[in-house]
Design a protein around this motif. Structure first.
Motif, PDB file in Angstrom:
ATOM      1  N   MET A 248       1.026  -1.046  -0.054  1.00 13.05           N
ATOM      2  CA  MET A 248      -0.032  -0.084  -0.451  1.00 13.05           C
ATOM      3  C   MET A 248       1.106   1.181   0.103  1.00 13.05           C
ATOM      4  O   MET A 248       0.386   1.969   1.080  1.00 13.05           O
ATOM      5  CB  MET A 248      -1.013   0.201   1.532  1.00 13.05           C
ATOM      6  CG  MET A 248      -2.179   0.191   1.035  1.00 13.05           C
ATOM      7  SD  MET A 248      -2.736  -0.265  -0.480  1.00 13.05           S
ATOM      8  CE  MET A 248      -4.097   0.841  -0.193  1.00 13.05           C
TER       9      MET A 248
ATOM     10  N   LEU B 293       1.639   3.030  -2.234  1.00 11.50           N
ATOM     11  CA  LEU B 293       1.136   4.601  -2.727  1.00 11.50           C
ATOM     12  C   LEU B 293       0.393   5.362  -1.630  1.00 11.50           C
ATOM     13  O   LEU B 293      -0.051   6.712  -1.907  1.00 11.50           O
ATOM     14  CB  LEU B 293      -0.351   3.976  -3.723  1.00 11.50           C
ATOM     15  CG  LEU B 293      -1.060   4.993  -4.611  1.00 11.50           C
ATOM     16  CD1 LEU B 293       0.027   5.564  -5.201  1.00 11.50           C
ATOM     17  CD2 LEU B 293      -2.508   4.610  -5.328  1.00 11.50           C
ATOM     18  N   LEU B 294      -0.312   4.980  -0.730  1.00 10.06           N
ATOM     19  CA  LEU B 294      -0.541   5.658   0.061  1.00 10.06           C
ATOM     20  C   LEU B 294      -0.391   6.144   0.781  1.00 10.06           C
ATOM     21  O   LEU B 294      -0.446   7.825   1.465  1.00 10.06           O
ATOM     22  CB  LEU B 294      -1.959   5.064   0.958  1.00 10.06           C
ATOM     23  CG  LEU B 294      -3.052   4.401   0.123  1.00 10.06           C
ATOM     24  CD1 LEU B 294      -4.148   3.417   2.043  1.00 10.06           C
ATOM     25  CD2 LEU B 294      -4.342   5.682   0.245  1.00 10.06           C
ATOM     26  N   ASN B 295       1.205   5.700   1.277  1.00  7.63           N
ATOM     27  CA  ASN B 295       2.235   6.581   1.744  1.00  7.63           C
ATOM     28  C   ASN B 295       2.733   7.780   1.096  1.00  7.63           C
ATOM     29  O   ASN B 295       3.455   9.343   1.617  1.00  7.63           O
ATOM     30  CB  ASN B 295       3.977   5.699   1.768  1.00  7.63           C
ATOM     31  CG  ASN B 295       3.351   4.223   2.949  1.00  7.63           C
ATOM     32  OD1 ASN B 295       2.792   5.024   3.947  1.00  7.63           O
ATOM     33  ND2 ASN B 295       3.740   3.609   2.412  1.00  7.63           N
TER      34      ASN B 295
ATOM     35  N   PHE C 194       0.489   9.949   0.713  1.00  5.87           N
ATOM     36  CA  PHE C 194      -0.241  10.985   1.604  1.00  5.87           C
ATOM     37  C   PHE C 194       0.755  11.751   2.469  1.00  5.87           C
ATOM     38  O   PHE C 194       0.566  13.416   2.750  1.00  5.87           O
ATOM     39  CB  PHE C 194      -1.095  10.147   2.723  1.00  5.87           C
ATOM     40  CG  PHE C 194      -2.437   9.797   2.257  1.00  5.87           C
ATOM     41  CD1 PHE C 194      -2.318   9.973   0.787  1.00  5.87           C
ATOM     42  CD2 PHE C 194      -2.683   8.723   2.085  1.00  5.87           C
ATOM     43  CE1 PHE C 194      -3.959   9.676  -0.232  1.00  5.87           C
ATOM     44  CE2 PHE C 194      -3.996   7.951   1.820  1.00  5.87           C
ATOM     45  CZ  PHE C 194      -4.104   8.844   0.572  1.00  5.87           C
ATOM     46  N   ALA C 195       1.949  11.399   2.884  1.00  7.05           N
ATOM     47  CA  ALA C 195       2.590  12.329   4.078  1.00  7.05           C
ATOM     48  C   ALA C 195       3.608  13.358   3.118  1.00  7.05           C
ATOM     49  O   ALA C 195       4.497  13.363   2.657  1.00  7.05           O
ATOM     50  CB  ALA C 195       4.090  11.244   4.010  1.00  7.05           C
ATOM     51  N   LYS C 196       2.644  14.774   3.495  1.00  9.97           N
ATOM     52  CA  LYS C 196       3.069  15.691   2.664  1.00  9.97           C
ATOM     53  C   LYS C 196       4.019  16.710   3.684  1.00  9.97           C
ATOM     54  O   LYS C 196       3.950  17.015   4.778  1.00  9.97           O
ATOM     55  CB  LYS C 196       2.002  15.872   1.907  1.00  9.97           C
ATOM     56  CG  LYS C 196       1.119  16.526   3.036  1.00  9.97           C
ATOM     57  CD  LYS C 196      -0.070  17.395   2.345  1.00  9.97           C
ATOM     58  CE  LYS C 196      -0.800  17.842   4.207  1.00  9.97           C
ATOM     59  NZ  LYS C 196      -2.259  18.019   3.329  1.00  9.97           N
TER      60      LYS C 196
ATOM     61  N   ALA D 280       3.501  19.918   4.854  1.00 18.15           N
ATOM     62  CA  ALA D 280       2.338  20.400   5.409  1.00 18.15           C
ATOM     63  C   ALA D 280       2.889  21.851   6.389  1.00 18.15           C
ATOM     64  O   ALA D 280       4.400  22.019   6.757  1.00 18.15           O
ATOM     65  CB  ALA D 280       1.487  19.662   6.199  1.00 18.15           C
TER      66      ALA D 280
ATOM     67  N   VAL E 239      -4.717  14.236  -1.806  1.00 16.14           N
ATOM     68  CA  VAL E 239      -5.494  13.756  -0.776  1.00 16.14           C
ATOM     69  C   VAL E 239      -7.229  13.883  -0.983  1.00 16.14           C
ATOM     70  O   VAL E 239      -7.375  12.727  -0.420  1.00 16.14           O
ATOM     71  CB  VAL E 239      -4.900  14.070   0.536  1.00 16.14           C
ATOM     72  CG1 VAL E 239      -5.602  13.928   2.111  1.00 16.14           C
ATOM     73  CG2 VAL E 239      -3.162  13.848   0.646  1.00 16.14           C
TER      74      VAL E 239
ATOM     75  N   LYS F 142      -2.680  19.376  10.077  1.00 19.49           N
ATOM     76  CA  LYS F 142      -2.168  20.392   9.576  1.00 19.49           C
ATOM     77  C   LYS F 142      -2.297  21.504   8.375  1.00 19.49           C
ATOM     78  O   LYS F 142      -2.563  20.180   6.813  1.00 19.49           O
ATOM     79  CB  LYS F 142      -0.663  20.204   8.824  1.00 19.49           C
ATOM     80  CG  LYS F 142       0.400  19.781   9.886  1.00 19.49           C
ATOM     81  CD  LYS F 142       1.547  19.128   9.584  1.00 19.49           C
ATOM     82  CE  LYS F 142       2.598  19.149  10.818  1.00 19.49           C
ATOM     83  NZ  LYS F 142       3.821  18.685  10.677  1.00 19.49           N
TER      84      LYS F 142
ATOM     85  N   ASN G  41      -0.958  12.735   9.108  1.00 22.29           N
ATOM     86  CA  ASN G  41      -0.196  12.263   9.511  1.00 22.29           C
ATOM     87  C   ASN G  41       1.141  12.589  10.039  1.00 22.29           C
ATOM     88  O   ASN G  41       2.537  12.154  10.373  1.00 22.29           O
ATOM     89  CB  ASN G  41       0.676  12.152   8.257  1.00 22.29           C
ATOM     90  CG  ASN G  41       0.425  12.985   7.363  1.00 22.29           C
ATOM     91  OD1 ASN G  41       0.454  14.279   7.857  1.00 22.29           O
ATOM     92  ND2 ASN G  41       0.898  13.860   6.192  1.00 22.29           N
TER      93      ASN G  41
ATOM     94  N   PRO H  39      -4.004   6.183   7.645  1.00 24.22           N
ATOM     95  CA  PRO H  39      -4.082   4.751   7.275  1.00 24.22           C
ATOM     96  C   PRO H  39      -2.880   4.361   5.866  1.00 24.22           C
ATOM     97  O   PRO H  39      -2.999   5.199   4.820  1.00 24.22           O
ATOM     98  CB  PRO H  39      -5.369   3.633   7.080  1.00 24.22           C
ATOM     99  CG  PRO H  39      -5.977   5.223   6.756  1.00 24.22           C
ATOM    100  CD  PRO H  39      -5.623   6.245   6.794  1.00 24.22           C
ATOM    101  N   ALA H  40      -2.434   3.911   6.110  1.00 26.56           N
ATOM    102  CA  ALA H  40      -1.400   3.424   5.057  1.00 26.56           C
ATOM    103  C   ALA H  40      -0.861   2.310   4.827  1.00 26.56           C
ATOM    104  O   ALA H  40       0.125   1.838   4.329  1.00 26.56           O
ATOM    105  CB  ALA H  40       0.208   3.372   5.423  1.00 26.56           C
ATOM    106  N   SER H  41      -1.887   1.363   5.168  1.00 27.15           N
ATOM    107  CA  SER H  41      -1.892  -0.455   5.169  1.00 27.15           C
ATOM    108  C   SER H  41      -3.640  -0.637   4.246  1.00 27.15           C
ATOM    109  O   SER H  41      -4.534   0.104   4.717  1.00 27.15           O
ATOM    110  CB  SER H  41      -1.509  -1.581   5.737  1.00 27.15           C
ATOM    111  OG  SER H  41      -2.999  -1.833   7.050  1.00 27.15           O
TER     112      SER H  41
END
Lengths: 102, 353
Positions: A1, A3-5, A7-9, A11, B16, B59, B86, B108-110
Motif C-alpha cells: 500500500m 501508494l497511500l504513503n 499522503f505524507a506531505k 504540510a 489527498v 496541518k 500524518n 491509514p497506510a495499509s
C-alpha cells in the motif's frame, strides 16, 4: 500500500504547545525563559500580560495572590507572583497514552 | 425514503482529497462525499448545508485543523468529527480529543488500516440510530422525554449529571418508574428534572419493571414546566431563583469553603453570593479573569478552560463555570491546589443537582 504513503506531505506546521517557563517583570517585559525559540513570542507576551493583569486586578479587589494555576483541557499554566512580575510555567497535558502499533 | 448521510472531507492537499474521496465511496452506507481544501471553505459549507460527519486534516495553512475543530465543536455540537493526520505527535491527539473529536486517526497506510478506518466511520455514521441522543446539548430533558413518549417508545433513559445518575423507565410511551439515588417514582423523576445539565443514554426497555408512576407524562411534565417557569420568573426579577440561593447555602457548608459567588456570565449585576460582604469587586475580577483566560485559550489552541486556582497567603480562590453559571469560590489557605481542584468538582456537582 505504498501508494497511500504519498499522503505524507510537507504540510504547514501546527502550533505545538510548549513546555517550559519564563519570567516577566512588573512592566510586562519577558526576561528569561526556557521555551523553544520557535514558539511565537507574541503569544508568550500575551500570556505574560494576562497573568500580570490578573494579579494586579486581584489586588484591586482586595485579594492578595501569590500563585495562579490555569487549567485547560490540553495545557496547564502556573504563575508565581514575584515583586510585581511573575515566573510562569507551562506544561501541556498528555491525557492519552500512545497506542502500541503492532 | 432513506436519506444519504453527508460527509465533509477537509484537507489542503487536492491529491489527498481525491484519494480519500475514493476511499470513502467504499462505505457501505454510500454517503455523499463533499470536499473542502481550506478551513474557511469548510466553515462556509457547514453553514450552508447539513453534514453528518467532518473528517479534518490537522496541518493546514491559515486555519489549522485544531482551530476548525474548536469552532465546529461549539457551533455544530451534533456534527461528528474525525481528525485525520500524518503527524505522529501524541500532543495533537490529546488536544484533538480534548476538543471533543469522536475519533483520531493517523492516515491509514495499509489495506488493513483502510478497512478498519472505514468500519469505524460506518459505525460513527450509524450511531445515532442506536442511541438517538447525539447532540442533545441544546435540548432539555423535558424535550427528550416528550419525544420518547409521543413516539410511544419503550426504553430506559439513563441520565448522568457528574457523579449523580438516575433512570427513567418508559413503556409504550408512558412513564412507569424512575430512580435517582435513594429516591424512586415521582420524587426521583422530579429530582432528575431539576438537574440543569447532564448526559443521556437510552438503554433497552425493561417491560417487567413494576410501575410506580401512574400520572400521565403530560401531567408530570406540566407540573415541572410550571415549577421551571416560576424559577425563571424569579431569576428574571431578582437575578437568581430561591433554588439558587438555597444551593449556595448548601455549598457554603462544605469543608474549607470561605465564600461562594455564583454569576451569570456577561451580565453585570446578575450574581448571588454567600460569605462575602461586598461581592461586586470580586465578581468583576472573577468575570474578567475567566473571560481573559478563555480568550487566551483560543489564541493558544489550549482547549476549553476547565478551572483557575488562585493561591494567596490569606485565602485561596477557585474560578470555574458550569452550564450558564460562573463560580468564584473562596477556600481556606491551608488547602492545597490539588485539594481545591477536587473540592471544586464537588461544588459543581452539588450545584448541578
Amino acid at each position: 500500500m505504498g501508494l497511500l504513503n504519498l499522503f505524507a506531505k510537507a504540510a504547514p506546521s501546527l502550533l505545538h504547545l510548549p513546555a517550559g517557563s519564563f519570567t516577566v517583570d512588573r512592566d510586562g517585559t519577558v526576561l528569561t525563559g526556557t521555551l523553544p525559540s520557535s514558539f511565537p513570542k507574541d503569544l508568550v507576551n500575551d500570556l505574560a500580560q494576562q497573568v500580570l493583569a490578573t494579579f494586579r486586578e486581584a489586588a484591586d479587589a482586595q485579594l492578595i495572590l501569590s500563585e495562579l494555576i490555569v487549567n485547560y483541557s490540553s495545557l496547564r499554566i502556573s504563575a508565581r507572583e514575584s515583586r510585581g512580575g511573575a515566573m510562569v510555567f507551562i506544561s501541556p497535558k498528555e491525557r492519552y497514552s500512545p497506542s502500541k502499533q503492532s | 425514503m432513506e436519506t444519504r448521510h453527508k460527509i465533509l472531507l477537509l484537507d489542503d492537499d487536492p491529491e489527498v482529497l481525491n484519494m480519500y474521496q475514493e476511499i470513502l465511496e467504499q462505505l457501505p452506507s454510500q454517503p455523499e462525499i463533499r470536499t473542502a481544501s481550506s478551513g474557511t471553505r469548510a466553515m462556509a459549507m457547514l453553514e450552508a448545508e447539513q453534514f453528518r460527519l467532518l473528517i479534518c486534516d490537522l496541518k493546514m495553512p491559515k486555519m489549522d485543523g485544531l482551530q476548525v475543530l474548536s469552532i465546529v465543536r461549539r457551533k455544530y455540537p451534533q456534527l461528528r468529527t474525525v481528525a485525520l493526520t500524518n503527524v505522529a505527535d501524541e500532543q495533537f491527539r490529546s488536544r484533538a480529543y480534548a476538543l471533543g473529536v469522536d475519533q483520531f486517526w493517523y492516515k491509514p497506510a495499509s489495506d488493513q488500516e483502510v478497512r478498519m478506518f472505514l468500519e469505524c466511520l460506518e459505525a460513527l455514521l450509524g450511531r445515532e440510530a442506536e442511541t438517538g441522543f447525539r447532540g442533545v446539548q441544546s435540548k432539555s430533558l423535558v424535550d427528550i422525554i416528550q419525544l420518547e413518549c409521543i413516539s410511544q417508545s419503550s426504553s430506559v433513559l439513563r441520565i448522568s449529571n457528574g457523579q449523580l445518575a438516575g433512570k427513567i423507565w418508559i413503556q409504550d410511551g408512558e412513564l412507569i418508574d424512575s430512580e435517582a439515588g435513594e429516591l424512586n417514582g415521582e420524587p426521583a423523576f422530579q429530582k432528575i428534572l431539576s438537574w440543569r445539565t447532564g448526559n443521556f443514554e437510552t438503554l433497552p426497555a425493561e417491560p417487567n419493571r413494576p410501575r410506580t408512576i401512574f400520572k400521565s407524562y403530560n401531567a408530570l411534565l406540566l407540573e415541572t414546566a410550571h415549577a421551571m417557569d416560576e424559577s425563571q420568573e424569579q431569576a428574571a426579577a431578582g437575578g437568581h431563583s430561591e433554588a439558587d440561593v438555597s444551593s449556595l447555602a448548601q455549598l457554603s457548608q462544605l469543608d474549607g469553603v470561605e465564600f461562594v459567588l455564583a454569576m451569570k456570565p456577561g451580565e453585570k449585576g446578575m450574581q448571588v453570593a454567600r460569605g462575602l460582604e461586598n461581592p461586586a469587586h470580586m465578581a468583576a475580577w472573577a468575570r474578567e479573569s475567566l473571560a481573559r483566560f478563555r480568550a487566551l485559550a483560543d489564541r493558544w489552541h489550549a482547549g476549553p478552560l476547565e478551572q483557575i486556582e488562585c493561591l494567596g497567603p490569606q485565602r485561596h480562590v477557585a474560578l470555574a463555570s458550569q452550564a450558564d453559571t460562573e463560580f468564584c469560590v473562596g477556600w481556606k489557605y491551608t488547602l492545597s491546589a490539588g485539594q481545591i481542584r477536587e473540592m471544586m468538582k464537588k461544588v459543581l456537582v452539588l450545584w448541578a443537582s
